[in-house]
Motif scaffolding. Structure first.
Motif, PDB file in Angstrom:
ATOM      1  N   GLY A 167     -57.504  96.788  33.392  1.00 43.46           N
ATOM      2  CA  GLY A 167     -57.308  97.168  34.782  1.00 43.46           C
ATOM      3  C   GLY A 167     -55.944  96.736  35.300  1.00 43.46           C
ATOM      4  O   GLY A 167     -55.237  97.506  35.962  1.00 43.46           O
ATOM      5  N   ALA A 168     -55.580  95.492  34.999  1.00 36.01           N
ATOM      6  CA  ALA A 168     -54.290  94.988  35.479  1.00 36.01           C
ATOM      7  C   ALA A 168     -53.155  95.870  34.980  1.00 36.01           C
ATOM      8  O   ALA A 168     -52.228  96.207  35.726  1.00 36.01           O
ATOM      9  N   PHE A 181     -58.370  92.555  45.176  1.00 34.27           N
ATOM     10  CA  PHE A 181     -58.144  92.050  43.816  1.00 34.27           C
ATOM     11  C   PHE A 181     -57.593  93.188  42.966  1.00 34.27           C
ATOM     12  O   PHE A 181     -58.173  94.267  42.909  1.00 34.27           O
ATOM     13  N   GLU A 196     -58.492  99.257  47.195  1.00 36.36           N
ATOM     14  CA  GLU A 196     -59.794  99.489  46.546  1.00 36.36           C
ATOM     15  C   GLU A 196     -60.692 100.256  47.530  1.00 36.36           C
ATOM     16  O   GLU A 196     -60.822  99.834  48.682  1.00 36.36           O
ATOM     17  N   GLU A 246     -64.120  92.191  43.973  1.00 39.07           N
ATOM     18  CA  GLU A 246     -64.131  90.765  43.621  1.00 39.07           C
ATOM     19  C   GLU A 246     -64.385  89.890  44.841  1.00 39.07           C
ATOM     20  O   GLU A 246     -64.915  88.791  44.723  1.00 39.07           O
ATOM     21  N   ASP A 283     -57.237 101.925  43.672  1.00 40.37           N
ATOM     22  CA  ASP A 283     -57.663 101.086  42.552  1.00 40.37           C
ATOM     23  C   ASP A 283     -59.166 101.305  42.374  1.00 40.37           C
ATOM     24  O   ASP A 283     -59.978 100.723  43.084  1.00 40.37           O
ATOM     25  N   GLN A 340     -62.982  99.115  39.469  1.00 43.01           N
ATOM     26  CA  GLN A 340     -64.390  98.702  39.560  1.00 43.01           C
ATOM     27  C   GLN A 340     -65.276  99.816  40.126  1.00 43.01           C
ATOM     28  O   GLN A 340     -66.418  99.984  39.701  1.00 43.01           O
ATOM     29  N   LYS A 356     -62.488  98.974  33.317  1.00 46.39           N
ATOM     30  CA  LYS A 356     -63.875  98.481  33.287  1.00 46.39           C
ATOM     31  C   LYS A 356     -64.873  99.448  32.635  1.00 46.39           C
ATOM     32  O   LYS A 356     -64.985  99.482  31.428  1.00 46.39           O
TER      33      LYS A 356
HETATM   34  C1  LIG Z   1     -60.498  96.366  41.666  1.00 52.67           C
HETATM   35  C2  LIG Z   1     -59.972  95.695  40.433  1.00 52.67           C
HETATM   36  N1  LIG Z   1     -58.693  95.894  40.067  1.00 52.67           N
HETATM   37  C3  LIG Z   1     -58.185  95.323  38.965  1.00 52.67           C
HETATM   38  C4  LIG Z   1     -58.937  94.495  38.170  1.00 52.67           C
HETATM   39  C5  LIG Z   1     -58.329  93.872  36.951  1.00 52.67           C
HETATM   40  O1  LIG Z   1     -58.863  94.428  35.798  1.00 52.67           O
HETATM   41  P1  LIG Z   1     -58.735  93.669  34.391  1.00 52.67           P
HETATM   42  O2  LIG Z   1     -59.516  92.408  34.497  1.00 52.67           O
HETATM   43  O3  LIG Z   1     -59.276  94.639  33.382  1.00 52.67           O
HETATM   44  O4  LIG Z   1     -57.268  93.410  34.181  1.00 52.67           O
HETATM   45  C6  LIG Z   1     -60.271  94.259  38.513  1.00 52.67           C
HETATM   46  C7  LIG Z   1     -61.093  93.330  37.707  1.00 52.67           C
HETATM   47  O5  LIG Z   1     -62.015  92.701  38.184  1.00 52.67           O
HETATM   48  C8  LIG Z   1     -60.805  94.866  39.675  1.00 52.67           C
HETATM   49  O6  LIG Z   1     -62.066  94.655  40.062  1.00 52.67           O
END
Ligand SMILES: Cc1ncc(COP(=O)(O)O)c(C=O)c1O
Length: 395
Positions: free
Chosen positions: A96-97, A129, A183, A188, A218, A221, A247
């Motif tokens: 995700g990051a 997050f 989001e 989170e 984003d 999730q 995810k």
């Molecule tokens: C909305 C959102 N963005 C980004 C991430 C980051 O994803 P990753 O842990 O796969 O890097 C998460 C992870 O919890 C998330 O919930």
């Protein structure tokens, strides 16, 4: 012997040997109802036989070549995501990051290429997050996650979630804004939804159109069926310019995607972005299989079971001031007082759950949960909450 792992996680004292559907089995043979799905990952359940077979078959055939060459499975996965999302083009990474890093780079490219802005700046939200890389932790609205990693990355401005007036104020003061990263439901921080639900996305779309900014969602999730639609924005009639997801995309196989549409389509060219493992034949086969299986029923099931579980909690706990927020099988059960100790109590009672923001039980069960399992989930957690709140009242 002490562990050779860096102590970056406060792990619970349990390890699992195998899983099946919504169930996990620990190394002692105890069974747990899993309301976390690996934090919104295993939408099709643990050890899904169709995904397992696809991964095994692909591993026997071809795991990895390189993005130096054509990768037909990557093309097929991009086609499937285009069909599922209505977006135009896709870039694949591993998390995700990483997907959000691609989005942040796109926004900057948009600023430089299209708007002649030297310091392209992205509006991000409080309590958000977006990941743990330097740029994504800067975008994240949580000081604890940023602490110790300064200097942070420049080019972000933060506003409260669900506050269009705050965005308009930034627009009036800052000519460098190029995009909003948000989001659709904040995950989170405990499953927080805007007051008018997904209508917030429509308001954000209108603001972005007015200022010629990119709307970047984003959906790491919220995507892949979690809210009862393939993507959360599909609860509305709007289209974003950039969407990130990860995810649930690979049902546990690490893969992430950044998708673009319209004015974001031609921002990246050869050499602008890349990663060795992005879109391998193995990862793409896992994700392609996951998407096809999700579309056979689990997404609609998430909607139906989500409503059933929500109604169950309101019936059992509504009189105690407990409320429920979220959509589909992304649900925050909000208690009137902090309840982190419920995690251990639930585990002892054979239920795995997450508590966020101290008083929010975050429920993210596999999307394939059936009615009997959903009722069991409600029954078990309601009993725990009732006892817990009664103790608080007595103290
Ligand atoms: C909305 C959102 N963005 C980004 C991430 C980051 O994803 P990753 O842990 O796969 O890097 C998460 C992870 O919890 C998330 O919930």
């Amino acid at each position: 012997m002490t562990s050779a792992l860096m102590p970056t996680y406060a792990r619970q004292p349990v390890a699992f040997s195998h899983g099946e559907g919504v169930w996990l089995f620990d190394t002692e043979g105890r069974r747990y109802l899993d309301t976390t799905a690996g934090i919104a990952v295993c939408g099709l359940g643990h050890a899904n036989p169709v995904v397992a077979e696809a991964i095994a078959d692909q591993a026997r055939t071809l795991v990895h070549t390189s993005n130096l060459y054509q990768i037909p499975l990557q093309e097929a996965l991009a086609d499937a995501l285009r069909d599922a999302s209505g977006m135009d083009l896709c870039f694949f990474g591993n998390s995700g990051a990483e997907a959000n890093e691609a989005a942040i780079k796109l926004a900057r490219m948009y600023g430089h290429k299209r708007k002649n802005i030297d310091v392209p700046t992205i509006i991000v939200m409080e309590n958000s997050f977006h990941g743990r890389t330097l740029a994504t932790l800067t975008a994240t609205g949580n000081k604890k996650i940023q602490e110790g990693f300064e200097p942070l990355v420049q080019g972000f401005v933060r506003v409260p979630y669900d506050d269009i007036a705050a965005i308009e104020k930034v627009a009036a003061e800052n000519p460098n804004i190029v995009a909003i990263l948000v989001e659709p439901i904040q995950g989170e921080s405990g499953v927080r939804m805007a007051k008018n639900g997904f209508g917030y996305l429509e308001q954000l779309r209108a603001v972005c159109d007015k200022h010629d900014w990119l709307l970047m969602l984003d959906e790491i999730q919220t995507g892949n069926g979690r809210t009862g639609k393939y993507f959360a924005y599909q609860h509305t009639s709007i289209m974003p310019d950039v969407v990130t997801t990860a995810k649930g995309l690979g049902n546990g196989f690490p893969i992430g995607a950044c998708m673009v549409r319209g004015k974001a389509d031609d921002l990246f060219g050869p050499g602008n972005h890349g990663t060795t493992y992005g879109g391998t034949p193995l990862g793409c086969r896992a994700a392609l299989t996951t998407i096809r299986e999700l579309q056979k029923g689990p997404i609609e099931n998430a909607r139906v079971m989500g409503e059933r579980i929500k109604a169950g909690f309101l019936k059992n706990l509504g009189d105690l001031g407990v409320t429920v927020e979220g959509a589909g099988l992304m649900m925050g059960v909000v208690l009137p007082r902090p309840c982190t100790e419920l995690v251990a109590r639930a585990r002892d009672a054979g239920v795995l759950l997450i508590v966020s923001a101290e008083n929010r039980i975050r429920l993210l069960p596999p999307l394939i949960i059936n009615a009997e399992e959903a009722d069991l989930l409600v029954e078990k957690i309601s009993a725990l909450v009732r006892t817990f709140l009664a103790e608080g009242a007595a103290a």
